[in-house]
Each structure stands twice: as C-alpha cells, then as structure tokens.
Motif scaffolding. Structure first.
Motif, mmCIF file in Angstrom:
data_model
loop_
_atom_site.group_PDB
_atom_site.id
_atom_site.type_symbol
_atom_site.label_atom_id
_atom_site.label_comp_id
_atom_site.label_asym_id
_atom_site.label_seq_id
_atom_site.Cartn_x
_atom_site.Cartn_y
_atom_site.Cartn_z
ATOM 1 N N VAL A 131 10.294 2.354 3.638
ATOM 2 C CA VAL A 131 11.659 1.658 2.944
ATOM 3 C C VAL A 131 12.721 1.603 3.669
ATOM 4 O O VAL A 131 13.397 0.658 3.889
ATOM 5 N N ALA A 132 12.739 2.529 4.662
ATOM 6 C CA ALA A 132 13.763 2.661 5.635
ATOM 7 C C ALA A 132 13.692 1.262 6.402
ATOM 8 O O ALA A 132 14.768 0.830 7.041
ATOM 9 N N ASN A 133 12.368 0.876 6.794
ATOM 10 C CA ASN A 133 12.165 -0.221 7.636
ATOM 11 C C ASN A 133 12.863 -1.616 6.949
ATOM 12 O O ASN A 133 13.278 -2.497 7.723
ATOM 13 N N VAL A 134 13.077 -1.592 5.809
ATOM 14 C CA VAL A 134 13.646 -2.714 5.040
ATOM 15 C C VAL A 134 14.873 -2.822 5.608
ATOM 16 O O VAL A 134 15.370 -4.262 5.987
ATOM 17 N N ASN A 135 15.581 -1.718 6.028
ATOM 18 C CA ASN A 135 17.060 -1.910 6.605
ATOM 19 C C ASN A 135 16.875 -2.556 8.098
ATOM 20 O O ASN A 135 17.725 -3.208 8.159
ATOM 21 N N GLN A 136 15.970 -2.133 8.706
ATOM 22 C CA GLN A 136 15.671 -2.830 10.110
ATOM 23 C C GLN A 136 15.016 -4.098 9.966
ATOM 24 O O GLN A 136 14.969 -4.536 11.152
ATOM 25 N N LYS A 137 14.697 -4.419 8.897
ATOM 26 C CA LYS A 137 14.174 -5.733 8.748
ATOM 27 C C LYS A 137 12.598 -6.075 9.390
ATOM 28 O O LYS A 137 12.197 -6.940 9.614
ATOM 29 N N GLN A 138 12.044 -4.704 9.459
ATOM 30 C CA GLN A 138 10.621 -4.638 10.231
ATOM 31 C C GLN A 138 9.826 -4.928 9.230
ATOM 32 O O GLN A 138 9.708 -4.266 8.020
ATOM 33 N N GLY A 139 8.888 -5.830 9.280
ATOM 34 C CA GLY A 139 7.791 -5.953 8.336
ATOM 35 C C GLY A 139 8.132 -6.877 7.122
ATOM 36 O O GLY A 139 7.324 -6.856 6.032
ATOM 37 N N LEU A 140 9.416 -7.421 7.110
ATOM 38 C CA LEU A 140 9.825 -8.171 5.861
ATOM 39 C C LEU A 140 9.167 -9.464 5.994
ATOM 40 O O LEU A 140 8.919 -9.805 6.803
ATOM 41 N N ARG A 141 8.961 -10.040 4.694
ATOM 42 C CA ARG A 141 8.619 -11.365 4.629
ATOM 43 C C ARG A 141 9.774 -12.489 5.315
ATOM 44 O O ARG A 141 11.053 -12.044 4.976
ATOM 45 N N GLU A 142 9.257 -13.476 5.868
ATOM 46 C CA GLU A 142 10.037 -14.228 6.730
ATOM 47 C C GLU A 142 10.972 -14.726 5.427
ATOM 48 O O GLU A 142 12.341 -14.983 5.677
ATOM 49 N N CYS A 143 10.451 -15.163 4.558
ATOM 50 C CA CYS A 143 11.159 -15.920 3.409
ATOM 51 C C CYS A 143 12.426 -15.154 2.776
ATOM 52 O O CYS A 143 13.348 -15.611 2.633
ATOM 53 N N CYS A 144 12.021 -13.642 2.949
ATOM 54 C CA CYS A 144 13.306 -12.658 2.325
ATOM 55 C C CYS A 144 14.350 -12.743 3.383
ATOM 56 O O CYS A 144 15.487 -12.558 3.000
ATOM 57 N N ARG A 145 13.872 -12.864 4.604
ATOM 58 C CA ARG A 145 14.947 -12.727 5.668
ATOM 59 C C ARG A 145 15.865 -13.842 5.803
ATOM 60 O O ARG A 145 16.939 -13.587 6.233
ATOM 61 N N PHE A 146 15.418 -15.114 5.199
ATOM 62 C CA PHE A 146 16.462 -16.132 5.131
ATOM 63 C C PHE A 146 16.752 -16.544 3.659
ATOM 64 O O PHE A 146 17.762 -17.348 3.298
ATOM 65 N N CYS A 147 16.448 -15.613 2.797
ATOM 66 C CA CYS A 147 16.931 -15.685 1.349
ATOM 67 C C CYS A 147 18.377 -15.506 0.984
ATOM 68 O O CYS A 147 19.039 -14.734 1.297
ATOM 69 N N GLU A 148 19.152 -16.698 0.558
ATOM 70 C CA GLU A 148 20.325 -16.555 0.298
ATOM 71 C C GLU A 148 20.805 -16.223 -1.361
ATOM 72 O O GLU A 148 21.863 -16.039 -1.679
ATOM 73 N N ASN A 149 19.651 -16.290 -2.083
ATOM 74 C CA ASN A 149 19.799 -16.174 -3.428
ATOM 75 C C ASN A 149 19.398 -14.800 -3.840
ATOM 76 O O ASN A 149 18.353 -14.518 -4.788
ATOM 77 N N PHE A 150 19.766 -13.523 -3.068
ATOM 78 C CA PHE A 150 19.165 -12.314 -3.564
ATOM 79 C C PHE A 150 20.243 -11.561 -4.397
ATOM 80 O O PHE A 150 19.771 -10.385 -4.587
ATOM 81 N N VAL A 151 21.156 -12.115 -4.990
ATOM 82 C CA VAL A 151 22.133 -11.506 -6.072
ATOM 83 C C VAL A 151 21.395 -12.162 -7.330
ATOM 84 O O VAL A 151 21.446 -13.377 -7.678
ATOM 85 N N PRO A 152 21.102 -11.391 -8.314
ATOM 86 C CA PRO A 152 20.216 -11.731 -9.491
ATOM 87 C C PRO A 152 21.368 -12.625 -10.208
ATOM 88 O O PRO A 152 22.074 -11.990 -10.565
#
Ligand code: SF4
Ligand code: SF4
Ligand code: SF4
Lengths: 357, 142
Positions: A131-152
């Motif tokens: 889960v800590a990796n999520v912070n480091q962006k390691q292993g994230l889906r590419e689509c997540c890395r450029f998703c601008e609609n992350f506020v529900p």
C-alpha cells in the motif's frame, strides 16, 4: 461540509461504521472489496463476515460498477445496502444505469479520493506492505497515474485520499442528506471540515503533467493504419479487454457473434483483394469498433490494459480517444444521471457544416 | 505504358425516402455522372451503424458516402440528427487515430435534388481520384 473524525485506520473506521449500521438495522448488507486468500468483490449480509472487508485496499479485481450491474440489471436490490466503490467504478455504474443495465435504488455510496490501484499482476497474497507503494506510484496502473477524476462525485460519504499514512486517523465527509440520515443516531460528534484543496490540486497537477507526457509519447494522431498495427498487431483477439470493461455493455458482443465470423464468404473476398489474410483477423476492426461503442462512456478505469495477456496499453489509447470524443460533446461520463449519453440524443442546431458537402 | 485510370469505388448508404429517390431522379433525368457509386438502400440514414462505414473502409472501399434527408425533413422525424452525431463521432475517432476523414462524407440530398445528387457524386469522385486508392487495400495485416 460536515465530517466525522475517527481515530482508526480508514478500513477499520468503515467497518466499525458498517457494524453499527447493521446493529441499528439501518442497512441489510454491504458491497465491498474483500480479502480471503485473494481480493474480490463481496456482497456481504452477515455481520460476522465484516472482518473480511478491505474496502480501501488499492486493488480492482474487477470494475465494481460492472459487478453491481450484474446484480441489479433485472431488479433493484430490495433492502438498503452500503456500497464502497472507487470514483471510476461509481461513474461506470452511473453510465450503466443510463444504459438500463443497472439500478441504484437502495444503494448508499461510500467512496474515497482515489490514489489509484495496483496492476493486477502486482497482487500476490496480502498486499498491505505494498500500500505504501501507492504513494511512490510503483506498480500503479498507468490509467490511474493520469486519472484526473479521482474525487468521487455522487457518493454519500467520502473519505480523503488513503495513502498508507492515515493509519490512526480517518475523516469521513458527509456529502449528501442521505449520508447524514444514515449517520443519525450513530455518530453525533460531527465537525465542519473541507477537503484539503491544496493536496488535491497538487495531485491533479502531477497527474495532468503525467497525462500530457503519456499522450505525447503515444501520439495516436500519427497512428494511421501502420501505427494501429504497430500497437494492436500482437492482439490475439481474446476480447478480454471488452469483457473486463465496465462499459462494454452488450450481452452478446457483436464481435463475438456469428455476423463477425471470418467464414468463406469473408476470406475468399479478402484473399481476392489482398492475396493474403492475417489471422486472427479483424483485430483493428474490433478496437476501432469498441472505440465507437464505448469511448463516450469510458471512465478510464484501466481494467482493459490490466487484463490484456500481452500487455497492450489498451486503456492508454482508449482514454486518449475518449477524452477527445467526450470533449466533442462536452460530456463527462457518470457525472449526472440526467445527462444523456451523447449518441442517444441530439441538438437541432449543431455540426452545421456536416452534410452540406 | 499507359496506366489504367483509377476509378474510385464509393460505397453509398442512401436513405430510401430522400437520397435514394434523389439518385433515382438523377437517373431518370439522364444526368451524367461518374459510375463510382455502389448504392445501398437503407430505410433511414440513422440505420447506418458506424461499423458499416468502418468495415467498408477497412475492406478496401475508396470512400463511403452516407446520404439522407435534410435536417428537419427526416421521414422518421429525427433519424438524421442521430446520423449527424454518429458521423461527427466517427470523424473524431478517425482524426485521433490518424485515419483520413476525407474518405467519408455525409450529404443531405432530398428526393427532388437529382442535380445535387449528381454534383455530390461528381465532386466526391474527383476528390477521391486526386487522393488515389485507399491505402488500406494494400495492408494484409488487418
Ligand atoms: S475502455 Fe478500458 S479504461 Fe475505458 S472504461 Fe473500459 S476498461 Fe475502463
Ligand atoms: S465491443 Fe461493442 S458490441 Fe462488443 S460488448 Fe463492447 S459495446 Fe458491445
Ligand atoms: S485483451 Fe489484449 S489481446 Fe485480448 S483482445 Fe484486448 S488487446 Fe487484444
């Protein structure tokens, strides 16, 4: 905005809340990510199984919007349940309601500001340490890395970004009246608080930068047929991308149907024309066809890329095309149930130059 | 050595009520125009699934024409407004994928516009002639 502060990790805070809601008989079930040997979406009605829930783990084993459409397509769920979904899953669900393939009656939504999910291949066993990796962006889906609609949008309760650092403090924002009603008689220590807008805009800026870089690298507008072959040439036509896509809504996909078979009628003709035929055939047809069918509603969840057995960046291409087609109609999928999918409506005055040729 | 002149093959989806009738009128009026159109009669231009257009182009048609009644005149009231959105969508996707959009044309042609039908075909044929054959024809790997 009213908010509730709980000195627990987000998952525990949600589970505690759910447990009181069960006790007070305010809800009869919950739909959430669960863990039991592996991650999966679970529809849980037994309070004793709440310990299986991992509502905020950065995993999307399937698009939850699609899973809920499978449950509610024929009839709404009859009793109130709480549903925990990521923003893109919630938006997909809204699109499916518009497509008459889902029903959100009796569903109360919890969502959170989304840090993204790990690629499915990163997920082996319990991934708490990842889960800590999520912070480091390691292993994230590419689509997540450029998703601008992350506020529900359209959720009743919203949690702030969950990045492994909020281990003992959780804020639950109350976004709607329904959310407030839900908490009545359960929690009364409400405070006034707002999202941390500085954090949100810095995340947004970072993602926009990443998106622009990705778009520049992929340059779909220079594809032409050679570029399409370059990117989709290895496609084995398994249609997994469509199966996993929440928006690919047909019960029988045209591309799986007999009308799309490469029988003698088709291949004789093709051979006459070209002298050779590639097999599997029709892969480019499938991908452009799918763009025609779903790009207006694509929510950029990245399921398609993640399930591709040969790692074609399907979602990267699709979200780029989707941004353009959605922009053409100024349409944001999943924003508002009243907003029709552009292809199912029209304006009398528009595209005046078309047809005047 | 003389090269055979390139005569484009244009697949035309013509709506029964307006454009097909317009084509008929052009025919019975003996208007002269290039024999490049392979007409397919549809009940309404909105019957044309964008997949038809895509399939035609991928399988080697040099161009595709979709023709229907003028906006406001659709036999089914609003069909052609949907057609217009679909064509706009398809053009946008082609554009984004670097596929030529000028091999695709939408035209409003009424039942009484035989000469407009001739003009559209003549002009479109000329433009496609200048562009040359659809390069997709040479791709095996589709
Ligand atoms: S095309 Fe891909 S990114 Fe878009 S909604 Fe479908 S699975 Fe998600
Ligand atoms: S590709 Fe098109 S036909 Fe197939 S399931 Fe998706 S939307 Fe339906
Ligand atoms: S999942 Fe990958 S291989 Fe399968 S159809 Fe989609 S792009 Fe092709």
């Amino acid at each position: 905005m009213k908010a509730l502060k709980i000195s627990k990790s987000p998952d525990d805070a949600i589970k505690d809340l759910l447990s009181s809601l069960f006790e007070k008989q305010k809800i009869k079930g919950v739909f959430s990510l669960c863990y039991d040997q592996d991650y999966f979406y679970g529809f849980v009605t037994d309070k004793n199984l709440l310990n299986k829930l991992t509502p905020t783990a950065p995993v999307m084993p399937a698009n939850g919007g699609k899973m809920l459409s499978r449950l509610t397509m024929l009839e709404p769920i009859q009793t109130p349940i709480v549903v925990v979904l990521r923003p893109c899953e919630l938006r997909a669900l809204y699109e499916l309601v518009k497509l008459e393939q889902a029903n959100i009656e009796n569903l109360i939504f919890i969502s959170f500001i989304c840090p993204g999910v790990l690629s499915l291949k990163e997920i082996k066993g319990n991934i708490e340490e990842k889960v800590a990796n999520v912070n480091q962006k390691q292993g994230l889906r590419e689509c997540c890395r450029f998703c601008e609609n992350f506020v529900p949008e359209n959720a009743d309760l919203i949690l702030p970004i969950i990045d492994g650092e909020n281990n003992n403090k959780t804020t639950i924002f109350i976004k709607t009246e329904r959310g407030e009603e839900l908490l009545q008689g359960i929690e009364n220590n409400l405070v006034e608080e707002d999202f941390d807008s500085a954090t949100l805009s810095s995340i947004r800026e970072e993602r926009t930068r990443y998106k622009e870089k990705t778009w520049q690298n992929i340059k779909t507008e220079n594809f032409g047929i050679p570029g399409l072959i370059d990117i989709f040439g290895r496609c084995i036509n398994c249609h997994a991308c469509g199966r996993a896509c929440p928006i690919c809504y047909c019960n029988l996909c045209y591309f799986d149907s007999a009308s799309n078979d490469t029988g003698p009628r088709v291949y004789e003709e093709e051979l006459e024309r070209r002298g050779a035929l590639r097999l599997p055939s029709g892969t480019i047809f499938y991908h452009i066809g799918r763009m025609i069918h779903i790009s207006l509603s694509c929510v950029g969840c990245g399921m398609c890329s993640d399930v591709c057995p040969i790692s074609i960046p399907v979602g990267t291409v699709f979200t780029k095309i989707a941004e353009a087609t959605q922009g053409l109609f100024n349409y944001v999928p999943g924003r508002d149930l009243e907003e029709k999918i552009p292809i199912s409506t029209f304006k009398i005055k528009e595209f005046d130059e078309l047809g005047e040729a | 050595m003389e090269e055979k002149e390139f005569l484009p093959r244009i697949i035309g989806f013509l709506c029964k009520w307006c454009s097909y009738a317009g084509a008929d009128l052009a025919g019975v009026s003996r208007l002269k125009m290039p024999a490049t159109l392979i007409p397919i009669r549809v009940m309404c231009s909105s019957r044309v699934d964008p997949l038809f257009i895509l399939a035609a182009l991928l399988r080697g048609a040099d161009a595709v024409l979709v023709a229907g009644c003028h906006p406001g005149d659709c036999h089914y009231q609003t069909g052609n407004y949907y057609t217009r959105r679909r064509i706009a969508l398809l053009e946008k996707i082609f554009d984004q994928l670097g596929i030529e959009t000028d091999r695709l044309r939408l035209a409003w042609i009424s039942a009484s516009e035989g000469s407009r039908f001739r003009d559209v075909i003549t002009k479109f044929t000329q433009q496609i002639k200048e562009k040359g054959p659809n390069p997709i024809k040479k791709e095996i790997f589709l």
